[in-house]
Design a protein around this motif. Structure first.
Motif, PDB file in Angstrom:
ATOM      1  N   GLU A 188      31.754  41.876  33.613  1.00 33.52           N
ATOM      2  CA  GLU A 188      31.843  42.336  32.227  1.00 33.52           C
ATOM      3  C   GLU A 188      33.287  42.706  31.874  1.00 33.52           C
ATOM      4  OE1 GLU A 188      28.800  45.298  31.756  1.00 33.52           O
ATOM      5  OE2 GLU A 188      27.181  43.804  31.844  1.00 33.52           O
ATOM      6  N   ASP A 189      33.511  43.257  30.695  1.00 30.62           N
ATOM      7  CA  ASP A 189      34.860  43.378  30.143  1.00 30.62           C
ATOM      8  C   ASP A 189      35.566  44.698  30.425  1.00 30.62           C
ATOM      9  OD1 ASP A 189      34.715  40.828  29.070  1.00 30.62           O
ATOM     10  OD2 ASP A 189      33.801  41.541  27.204  1.00 30.62           O
ATOM     11  N   ASP A 190      34.964  45.569  31.197  1.00 29.39           N
ATOM     12  CA  ASP A 190      35.577  46.862  31.498  1.00 29.39           C
ATOM     13  C   ASP A 190      36.475  46.709  32.731  1.00 29.39           C
ATOM     14  OD1 ASP A 190      36.192  49.448  32.373  1.00 29.39           O
ATOM     15  OD2 ASP A 190      34.277  50.271  31.699  1.00 29.39           O
ATOM     16  N   ASP A 191      37.790  46.602  32.509  1.00 30.66           N
ATOM     17  CA  ASP A 191      38.714  46.347  33.618  1.00 30.66           C
ATOM     18  C   ASP A 191      38.718  47.469  34.649  1.00 30.66           C
ATOM     19  OD1 ASP A 191      39.333  44.016  32.370  1.00 30.66           O
ATOM     20  OD2 ASP A 191      41.339  44.610  31.718  1.00 30.66           O
ATOM     21  N   ALA A 192      38.579  48.712  34.200  1.00 30.22           N
ATOM     22  CA  ALA A 192      38.586  49.840  35.130  1.00 30.22           C
ATOM     23  C   ALA A 192      37.361  49.791  36.042  1.00 30.22           C
ATOM     24  CB  ALA A 192      38.634  51.159  34.367  1.00 30.22           C
ATOM     25  N   ALA A 193      36.199  49.512  35.458  1.00 26.28           N
ATOM     26  CA  ALA A 193      34.976  49.404  36.263  1.00 26.28           C
ATOM     27  C   ALA A 193      35.064  48.227  37.214  1.00 26.28           C
ATOM     28  CB  ALA A 193      33.763  49.263  35.345  1.00 26.28           C
ATOM     29  N   ARG A 194      35.647  47.115  36.737  1.00 28.12           N
ATOM     30  CA  ARG A 194      35.820  45.940  37.596  1.00 28.12           C
ATOM     31  C   ARG A 194      36.683  46.277  38.802  1.00 28.12           C
ATOM     32  NH1 ARG A 194      39.902  42.281  35.098  1.00 28.12           N
ATOM     33  NH2 ARG A 194      41.177  43.922  36.019  1.00 28.12           N
ATOM     34  N   ASP A 195      37.822  46.916  38.566  1.00 26.31           N
ATOM     35  CA  ASP A 195      38.739  47.216  39.670  1.00 26.31           C
ATOM     36  C   ASP A 195      38.147  48.231  40.642  1.00 26.31           C
ATOM     37  OD1 ASP A 195      40.542  45.417  38.676  1.00 26.31           O
ATOM     38  OD2 ASP A 195      41.806  46.912  37.685  1.00 26.31           O
ATOM     39  N   GLU A 196      37.389  49.186  40.119  1.00 28.18           N
ATOM     40  CA  GLU A 196      36.724  50.148  41.012  1.00 28.18           C
ATOM     41  C   GLU A 196      35.714  49.435  41.908  1.00 28.18           C
ATOM     42  OE1 GLU A 196      33.785  54.053  40.845  1.00 28.18           O
ATOM     43  OE2 GLU A 196      34.662  53.267  38.997  1.00 28.18           O
ATOM     44  N   SER A 197      34.962  48.511  41.324  1.00 32.18           N
ATOM     45  CA  SER A 197      33.974  47.774  42.104  1.00 32.18           C
ATOM     46  C   SER A 197      34.644  46.853  43.117  1.00 32.18           C
ATOM     47  CB  SER A 197      33.078  46.959  41.166  1.00 32.18           C
ATOM     48  OG  SER A 197      32.298  47.823  40.362  1.00 32.18           O
ATOM     49  N   LEU A 198      35.738  46.215  42.735  1.00 32.84           N
ATOM     50  CA  LEU A 198      36.473  45.390  43.689  1.00 32.84           C
ATOM     51  C   LEU A 198      36.944  46.230  44.874  1.00 32.84           C
ATOM     52  CD1 LEU A 198      38.635  43.065  41.397  1.00 32.84           C
ATOM     53  CD2 LEU A 198      36.789  42.365  42.942  1.00 32.84           C
ATOM     54  N   GLY A 199      37.435  47.434  44.585  1.00 32.43           N
ATOM     55  CA  GLY A 199      37.888  48.307  45.661  1.00 32.43           C
ATOM     56  C   GLY A 199      36.770  48.653  46.627  1.00 32.43           C
ATOM     57  N   ARG A 200      35.582  48.922  46.094  1.00 32.04           N
ATOM     58  CA  ARG A 200      34.438  49.255  46.947  1.00 32.04           C
ATOM     59  C   ARG A 200      34.047  48.071  47.826  1.00 32.04           C
ATOM     60  NH1 ARG A 200      29.711  51.325  43.239  1.00 32.04           N
ATOM     61  NH2 ARG A 200      28.614  51.137  45.246  1.00 32.04           N
ATOM     62  N   ILE A 201      34.035  46.899  47.234  1.00 29.37           N
ATOM     63  CA  ILE A 201      33.639  45.711  47.999  1.00 29.37           C
ATOM     64  C   ILE A 201      34.669  45.388  49.073  1.00 29.37           C
ATOM     65  CG2 ILE A 201      33.241  43.224  47.854  1.00 29.37           C
ATOM     66  CD1 ILE A 201      32.190  43.796  44.967  1.00 29.37           C
ATOM     67  N   LEU A 202      35.938  45.399  48.707  1.00 26.75           N
ATOM     68  CA  LEU A 202      36.999  45.026  49.645  1.00 26.75           C
ATOM     69  C   LEU A 202      37.153  46.039  50.775  1.00 26.75           C
ATOM     70  CD1 LEU A 202      39.624  43.712  47.078  1.00 26.75           C
ATOM     71  CD2 LEU A 202      38.218  42.325  48.618  1.00 26.75           C
ATOM     72  N   ALA A 203      36.690  47.258  50.569  1.00 27.99           N
ATOM     73  CA  ALA A 203      36.755  48.277  51.617  1.00 27.99           C
ATOM     74  C   ALA A 203      35.749  48.024  52.730  1.00 27.99           C
ATOM     75  CB  ALA A 203      36.539  49.668  51.030  1.00 27.99           C
ATOM     76  N   ALA A 204      34.718  47.247  52.436  1.00 26.66           N
ATOM     77  CA  ALA A 204      33.695  46.922  53.443  1.00 26.66           C
ATOM     78  C   ALA A 204      34.204  45.785  54.323  1.00 26.66           C
ATOM     79  CB  ALA A 204      32.396  46.519  52.763  1.00 26.66           C
ATOM     80  N   PRO A 205      33.776  45.727  55.582  1.00 21.76           N
ATOM     81  CA  PRO A 205      34.235  44.644  56.462  1.00 21.76           C
ATOM     82  C   PRO A 205      33.700  43.300  56.031  1.00 21.76           C
ATOM     83  CG  PRO A 205      32.523  45.949  57.530  1.00 21.76           C
ATOM     84  CD  PRO A 205      32.879  46.676  56.271  1.00 21.76           C
ATOM     85  N   VAL A 206      34.428  42.251  56.381  1.00 22.50           N
ATOM     86  CA  VAL A 206      33.976  40.874  56.131  1.00 22.50           C
ATOM     87  C   VAL A 206      32.954  40.501  57.196  1.00 22.50           C
ATOM     88  CG1 VAL A 206      34.684  38.446  56.104  1.00 22.50           C
ATOM     89  CG2 VAL A 206      36.155  40.203  55.046  1.00 22.50           C
ATOM     90  N   ASN A 207      31.865  39.878  56.767  1.00 20.56           N
ATOM     91  CA  ASN A 207      30.891  39.362  57.710  1.00 20.56           C
ATOM     92  C   ASN A 207      31.338  37.976  58.185  1.00 20.56           C
ATOM     93  OD1 ASN A 207      29.345  41.590  57.236  1.00 20.56           O
ATOM     94  ND2 ASN A 207      27.496  40.476  56.706  1.00 20.56           N
ATOM     95  N   PRO A 208      31.645  37.798  59.459  1.00 20.62           N
ATOM     96  CA  PRO A 208      32.084  36.481  59.932  1.00 20.62           C
ATOM     97  C   PRO A 208      31.003  35.413  59.683  1.00 20.62           C
ATOM     98  CG  PRO A 208      32.468  38.161  61.600  1.00 20.62           C
ATOM     99  CD  PRO A 208      31.592  38.783  60.542  1.00 20.62           C
ATOM    100  N   TRP A 209      31.460  34.223  59.377  1.00 27.18           N
ATOM    101  CA  TRP A 209      30.533  33.091  59.212  1.00 27.18           C
ATOM    102  C   TRP A 209      30.681  32.181  60.416  1.00 27.18           C
ATOM    103  CZ3 TRP A 209      30.764  27.798  59.131  1.00 27.18           C
ATOM    104  CH2 TRP A 209      29.631  27.134  58.658  1.00 27.18           C
ATOM    105  N   PRO A 210      29.594  31.626  60.930  1.00 27.00           N
ATOM    106  CA  PRO A 210      28.209  31.748  60.425  1.00 27.00           C
ATOM    107  C   PRO A 210      27.565  33.013  60.949  1.00 27.00           C
ATOM    108  CG  PRO A 210      28.285  30.243  62.264  1.00 27.00           C
ATOM    109  CD  PRO A 210      29.693  30.666  62.011  1.00 27.00           C
TER     110      PRO A 210
END
Length: 210
Positions: A188-210
């Motif tokens: 959606e169009d709320d840049d502050a909410a977008r960046d906060e959510s990106l920060g939360r996601i990027l703080a979590a570890p990456v799940n290796p594939w496969p």
């Protein structure tokens, strides 16, 4: 002959929709040592024939320096601006992303998401960024794509792939509400909410594939 090898042989000769679905990658884990060698030879041949189903399957079957060499020989990098992107080239870039996190391969994938008008090519590229090595900067690239606000369909795809890369799977019902909240903020169009959510996601570890 195992059921896994019989399925692989059927898929080699598949046509139409079944061929477009690619190889059953999980199936490759159930081959005998002898079948493994036979499948490896077949996938190596298919790679030389520019068969687009071969690169990622080969990377999964044989994640070795020899495979990396074959993939690099199959894809001239850096990619020349304006050159036509074949699906095979994108699949090779995806396979290199899995095995090495090759920045030049990820450049091609990111640029394809940002610029290509072909939905299938964009799908290969976003999936390639999701699968890329945890040590690569693929997550940062997906975040950058989200911030640049591509067309709505690709914005959604990039957001879905980023969340999946960091362990927020669509089928995880226990985290469904969390996932929907984050997805809404990312698209959606709320840049502050977008960046906060990106920060939360990027703080979590990456799940290796496969």
């Amino acid at each position: 002959m195992t059921a896994a090898y019989e399925l692989f042989l059927r898929e080699v000769d598949a046509q139409g929709r079944e061929r477009a679905d690619g190889f059953s990658l999980g199936n490759l884990r159930h081959l005998t040592p002898e079948e493994h060698l036979q499948v490896l030879a077949t996938l190596t041949r298919l790679l030389s024939e520019r068969e687009e189903r071969a690169p990622v399957a080969l990377a999964l079957l044989a994640p070795t320096p020899a495979t990396v060499t074959l993939l690099r020989e199959a894809l001239p990098l850096p990619w020349k601006p304006g050159a036509r992107r074949e699906y095979f080239d994108l699949e090779v870039a995806s396979a290199l992303g899995v095995l090495t996190g090759e920045p030049l391969a990820l450049d091609l994938l990111e640029d394809t998401v940002a610029r290509s008008q072909d939905p299938w090519a964009k799908g290969i590229a976003t999936e390639g960024l999701r699968r890329a090595s945890p040590s690569s900067d693929a997550s940062a690239r997906l975040a950058r794509l989200i911030r640049t606000r591509p067309r709505e369909s690709m914005l959604l795809d990039a957001a879905e792939m980023l969340m999946t890369r960091h362990g927020l799977w669509a089928y995880d019902l226990a985290r469904q509400d969390e996932r929907l909240t984050l997805l809404r903020a990312l698209t959606e169009d709320d840049d502050a909410a977008r960046d906060e959510s990106l920060g939360r996601i990027l703080a979590a570890p990456v799940n290796p594939w496969p």
